[in-house]
Design a protein around this motif. Structure first.
Motif, PDB file in Angstrom:
ATOM      1  N   GLU A  45     -17.429 165.109 -34.202  1.00 45.37           N
ATOM      2  CA  GLU A  45     -18.094 164.014 -33.502  1.00 45.37           C
ATOM      3  C   GLU A  45     -19.531 164.434 -33.197  1.00 45.37           C
ATOM      4  O   GLU A  45     -19.765 165.554 -32.734  1.00 45.37           O
ATOM      5  CB  GLU A  45     -17.354 163.660 -32.212  1.00 45.37           C
ATOM      6  CG  GLU A  45     -17.902 162.443 -31.494  1.00 45.37           C
ATOM      7  CD  GLU A  45     -17.029 162.001 -30.329  1.00 45.37           C
ATOM      8  OE1 GLU A  45     -17.378 161.007 -29.669  1.00 45.37           O
ATOM      9  OE2 GLU A  45     -15.985 162.663 -30.091  1.00 45.37           O
ATOM     10  N   LYS A  60     -17.837 159.554 -35.309  1.00 43.69           N
ATOM     11  CA  LYS A  60     -16.622 160.355 -35.231  1.00 43.69           C
ATOM     12  C   LYS A  60     -15.891 160.214 -36.560  1.00 43.69           C
ATOM     13  O   LYS A  60     -15.689 159.101 -37.051  1.00 43.69           O
ATOM     14  CB  LYS A  60     -15.737 159.882 -34.082  1.00 43.69           C
ATOM     15  CG  LYS A  60     -14.519 160.764 -33.854  1.00 43.69           C
ATOM     16  CD  LYS A  60     -13.735 160.311 -32.627  1.00 43.69           C
ATOM     17  CE  LYS A  60     -12.551 161.232 -32.373  1.00 43.69           C
ATOM     18  NZ  LYS A  60     -11.763 160.803 -31.177  1.00 43.69           N
ATOM     19  N   LEU A  61     -15.496 161.334 -37.144  1.00 44.03           N
ATOM     20  CA  LEU A  61     -14.845 161.300 -38.448  1.00 44.03           C
ATOM     21  C   LEU A  61     -14.050 162.574 -38.671  1.00 44.03           C
ATOM     22  O   LEU A  61     -14.171 163.545 -37.914  1.00 44.03           O
ATOM     23  CB  LEU A  61     -15.873 161.122 -39.555  1.00 44.03           C
ATOM     24  CG  LEU A  61     -16.778 162.318 -39.949  1.00 44.03           C
ATOM     25  CD1 LEU A  61     -17.562 161.978 -41.209  1.00 44.03           C
ATOM     26  CD2 LEU A  61     -17.727 162.725 -38.834  1.00 44.03           C
ATOM     27  N   GLN A 106     -20.543 151.263 -40.082  1.00 44.70           N
ATOM     28  CA  GLN A 106     -19.241 151.931 -40.138  1.00 44.70           C
ATOM     29  C   GLN A 106     -18.540 151.648 -41.461  1.00 44.70           C
ATOM     30  O   GLN A 106     -17.981 152.562 -42.095  1.00 44.70           O
ATOM     31  CB  GLN A 106     -18.360 151.467 -38.979  1.00 44.70           C
ATOM     32  CG  GLN A 106     -16.951 152.035 -39.035  1.00 44.70           C
ATOM     33  CD  GLN A 106     -16.137 151.717 -37.804  1.00 44.70           C
ATOM     34  OE1 GLN A 106     -16.533 152.052 -36.694  1.00 44.70           O
ATOM     35  NE2 GLN A 106     -15.003 151.051 -37.986  1.00 44.70           N
ATOM     36  N   ALA A 110     -17.805 154.555 -44.241  1.00 41.12           N
ATOM     37  CA  ALA A 110     -16.422 154.791 -44.648  1.00 41.12           C
ATOM     38  C   ALA A 110     -16.271 154.699 -46.156  1.00 41.12           C
ATOM     39  O   ALA A 110     -15.505 155.454 -46.775  1.00 41.12           O
ATOM     40  CB  ALA A 110     -15.503 153.781 -43.956  1.00 41.12           C
ATOM     41  N   GLY A 130     -11.415 158.395 -41.838  1.00 46.85           N
ATOM     42  CA  GLY A 130     -11.312 158.014 -40.429  1.00 46.85           C
ATOM     43  C   GLY A 130     -12.674 157.853 -39.765  1.00 46.85           C
ATOM     44  O   GLY A 130     -12.853 158.223 -38.593  1.00 46.85           O
ATOM     45  N   LYS A 132     -15.597 156.450 -37.695  1.00 51.73           N
ATOM     46  CA  LYS A 132     -15.780 155.517 -36.586  1.00 51.73           C
ATOM     47  C   LYS A 132     -17.224 155.608 -36.101  1.00 51.73           C
ATOM     48  O   LYS A 132     -17.716 156.697 -35.797  1.00 51.73           O
ATOM     49  CB  LYS A 132     -14.836 155.851 -35.424  1.00 51.73           C
ATOM     50  CG  LYS A 132     -13.353 155.800 -35.785  1.00 51.73           C
ATOM     51  CD  LYS A 132     -12.906 154.388 -36.097  1.00 51.73           C
ATOM     52  CE  LYS A 132     -11.405 154.347 -36.399  1.00 51.73           C
ATOM     53  NZ  LYS A 132     -10.974 152.985 -36.800  1.00 51.73           N
ATOM     54  N   SER A 134     -19.895 154.038 -33.228  1.00 55.52           N
ATOM     55  CA  SER A 134     -20.018 153.275 -31.988  1.00 55.52           C
ATOM     56  C   SER A 134     -21.418 153.455 -31.418  1.00 55.52           C
ATOM     57  O   SER A 134     -22.207 154.247 -31.926  1.00 55.52           O
ATOM     58  CB  SER A 134     -18.952 153.720 -30.973  1.00 55.52           C
ATOM     59  OG  SER A 134     -19.114 155.111 -30.677  1.00 55.52           O
TER      60      SER A 134
END
Length: 283
Positions: A45, A60-61, A106, A110, A130, A132, A134
């Motif tokens: 993150e 975050k991944l 995002q 991805a 995964g 994310k 934000s």
């Protein structure tokens, strides 16, 4: 009658093995050693820069990497190399995005980071899953204000350009002489000839005023001279020309002269900083 020597004949299983060896010779040079693949993953993150300095996305991944020993290459810190490589790929994309576009970013990250790529010069292959993205509420509000300021600035600049174009049109094409000014007035006032005759003296005064050459700032005189030399220049190219003038003045006259010129001709502060900074390169 028993045999004078032991019976060494192979049994059924031994006979099968001997037959298989005759069918498939076991030569060492026919065997290729394939090193086992080592796979790892790490959740990570970090802030991720946006197109506006100081406003960051939150990323975050999960970073997934494997080691391919068959490449003959090595790296002493494969985990760090994999994380750094994936983050660099993410920054190249996020650095062009505004904070308000975090949902679309995002999806794009991805998609892009799911493709496994080799870390250059190493035996490491890395990808991400995964993903994310934000944003912080305060940063998002600041981003919206920044966009509003850019929008207002663009609108004001457009209005200013329209005003300048109208002034140039009146001065250079309408108020050049009384006859042209009178025809222009007639066309816009329903061809009221008698009224135009009454106003002829006033139009003559306007022509005289418009043709006067007031003392101009050197920056305005420079721009006017260049524009007169290039009368067919479009408005978009006029702006590019002003930015090139700022660059030239910065190189040969210093940042103070360039800043004075940019301020006088109404070039936005951001553009005058980007295009008018003093460099050692060429214009």
């Amino acid at each position: 009658m028993s045999r004078p020597w032991p019976d060494f004949r192979p049994g059924p299983l031994g006979a099968l093995k001997a037959w298989w060896r005759r069918r498939v010779p076991g030569r060492a040079e026919d065997i290729t050693f394939v090193p086992p693949v080592s796979s790892h993953q790490q959740e990570f993150e970090t802030p991720l820069p946006s197109a506006v300095y100081g406003l960051d996305f939150n990323l975050k991944l999960t970073i997934v990497w494997r080691l391919d020993l068959a490449t003959g290459l090595r790296h002493n810190a494969p985990r760090s190399a994999a994380i750094h490589h994936v983050l660099q790929r993410a920054k190249e994309i996020s650095g062009k995005a505004m904070l308000v576009h975090h949902a679309a970013l995002q999806v794009q990250l991805a998609d892009e980071l799911a493709t496994e790529r080799q870390v250059p010069g190493t035996h490491i292959w890395a990808r991400a899953e995964g993903v994310k993205v934000s944003t912080n509420d305060d940063d998002l509000e600041m981003a919206r204000k920044h966009i509003a300021l850019l929008r207002n600035s663009t609108l004001k600049l457009a209005e200013r350009d329209v005003e300048r174009a109208e002034i140039r049109y009146l001065r250079d094409e309408v108020l050049t002489d009384v006859g042209t000014a009178t025809i222009w007035w007639l066309q816009r006032n329903g061809y009221q000839v008698e009224e135009a005759v009454k106003l002829s003296s006033h139009l003559a005064e306007l022509v005289q005023i418009a043709q006067q050459q007031p003392a101009k700032h050197w920056a305005e005189s420079l721009v006017s001279s260049v524009e007169r030399a290039l009368p067919e220049l479009e408005d978009a190219h006029r702006k590019d020309l002003k930015q090139h003038l700022v660059k030239a003045l910065s190189v040969y006259g210093g940042s103070r002269v360039a800043a004075e010129f940019a301020d006088r001709i109404g070039l936005p502060a951001g553009e005058q900083h980007a295009n008018g900074q003093h460099t050692n390169g060429h214009v």
